[in-house]
Write an enzyme that holds these catalytic residues in place. Structure first.
Site, PDB file in Angstrom:
ATOM      1  N   LYS A 160      -5.171 -48.730   4.902  1.00 41.30           N
ATOM      2  CA  LYS A 160      -4.769 -49.814   5.809  1.00 41.30           C
ATOM      3  C   LYS A 160      -5.104 -51.196   5.231  1.00 41.30           C
ATOM      4  O   LYS A 160      -4.448 -52.181   5.566  1.00 41.30           O
ATOM      5  CB  LYS A 160      -5.419 -49.645   7.176  1.00 41.30           C
ATOM      6  CG  LYS A 160      -6.942 -49.747   7.191  1.00 41.30           C
ATOM      7  CD  LYS A 160      -7.502 -49.538   8.594  1.00 41.30           C
ATOM      8  CE  LYS A 160      -9.013 -49.693   8.620  1.00 41.30           C
ATOM      9  NZ  LYS A 160      -9.568 -49.497   9.983  1.00 41.30           N
ATOM     10  N   ARG A 169     -17.114 -48.406  19.934  1.00 40.82           N
ATOM     11  CA  ARG A 169     -15.719 -48.685  19.559  1.00 40.82           C
ATOM     12  C   ARG A 169     -14.766 -47.724  20.262  1.00 40.82           C
ATOM     13  O   ARG A 169     -13.824 -48.111  20.903  1.00 40.82           O
ATOM     14  CB  ARG A 169     -15.541 -48.595  18.044  1.00 40.82           C
ATOM     15  CG  ARG A 169     -14.078 -48.751  17.633  1.00 40.82           C
ATOM     16  CD  ARG A 169     -13.874 -48.723  16.143  1.00 40.82           C
ATOM     17  NE  ARG A 169     -12.694 -47.929  15.809  1.00 40.82           N
ATOM     18  CZ  ARG A 169     -12.110 -47.945  14.628  1.00 40.82           C
ATOM     19  NH1 ARG A 169     -12.594 -48.681  13.658  1.00 40.82           N
ATOM     20  NH2 ARG A 169     -11.058 -47.181  14.388  1.00 40.82           N
TER      21      ARG A 169
END
Length: 283
Positions: free
Chosen positions: A36, A131
């Protein structure tokens, strides 16, 4: 040269991946290379695969399409839980996805059954970083409900650390992860393919010989792309090569100035600052 440019040294990425893969293999750990950071560039993915990673890990659907369209058939891991509208795309294009929400997992199962498939998921557990992931107290009922679904399989247990809450990977929290994974195995009666102990930030524990036994997967991008520099490690591995990615551009101004602005300070309302919330409206 016209404007800023990023130069990527694919040879360095391949060699960095190989160094990390070989070191992880000594502890029975397989690495998924995270692409990514380079927007899913197929060339970068291929360099990582040549370096021995077990598969590619991505967070954006457009990047996954780019990888698949380029002919990459290696296993792809989706590093996020998808919106409901894209569940079918997940089943069609990726081999395993990180999941933590039962509603999404149920929809994945429904779509996978309709397509005659079984989709592998890595059930994420929150170990304090906040998260994503189910709370550890919810592990047993969550696993039991997933086991009743025919279109999905719990292929792994994983966690994210060193991200939203900047919680460092430790022997304690990753030891908890392994314990939760073994509990899931006892509940399901099947051995997990993966116990995924985080990302590049977990490599320090590995190098120091303190990564808990049982962890057999890491999702690594930053250390490969930056030559061993990662979230909690300022000193790179001596064995890894820096400058795999280099930004080049013109330098417009170089001056020695104080580190803080001087005298009275106002809120910056210029459009370029992005702080436009207080601009007066036209009458």
């Amino acid at each position: 040269m016209s404007g800023p440019q990023v130069a990527i040294d694919l040879g360095r990425i391949e060699r960095n991946a190989r160094t990390i893969v070989d070191r992880c293999a000594l502890s029975g750990i397989k690495v998924f290379g995270v692409t990514k950071g380079t927007c899913g560039m197929p060339q970068v993915a291929r360099a990582m695969l040549r370096g021995g990673v077990a598969g590619v890990a991505e967070s954006r659907f457009e990047n996954i399409r780019r990888l698949r369209d380029s002919g990459i058939n290696a296993p792809i891991m989706l590093l996020r839980s998808p919106p409901m509208a894209r569940v079918e795309e997940v089943v069609r294009t990726v081999d395993i996805s990180l999941q933590s929400e039962l509603a999404t997992i149920r929809e994945l199962s429904r779509i996978a059954e309709r397509m005659g498939r079984v989709h592998d998921i890595m059930l994420m557990i929150d170990l304090g970083d906040l998260r994503e992931g189910i709370w550890p107290n919810d592990l047993v009922p969550t696993v039991e409900q997933i086991m009743a679904l025919k279109g999905v399989r719990i292929a792994g247990i994983g966690t994210n650390l060193g991200c939203f809450g900047a919680i460092m990977p430790t022997e304690e929290n990753l030891g908890q992860l392994v314990a939760h994974a073994y509990k899931a195995e006892r509940l399901s009666g099947a051995r997990l393919d993966w116990i995924s102990g985080g990302a590049s930030s977990s490599l320090t524990l590995l190098l120091e010989g303190r990564l808990p036994a049982g962890i057999n997967n890491l999702r690594v991008g930053e250390a490969i792309l930056q030559g061993g520099v990662e979230t909690f490690r300022e000193t790179p591995w001596a064995e890894l090569e820096p400058d795999a990615c280099r930004l080049t551009s013109d330098i417009i101004e170089v001056k020695l100035k104080p580190s803080r602005p001087i005298l009275a300070m106002a809120r910056n309302l210029s459009p370029s600052s992005g702080n436009t919330g207080w601009l007066p409206k036209a009458s």
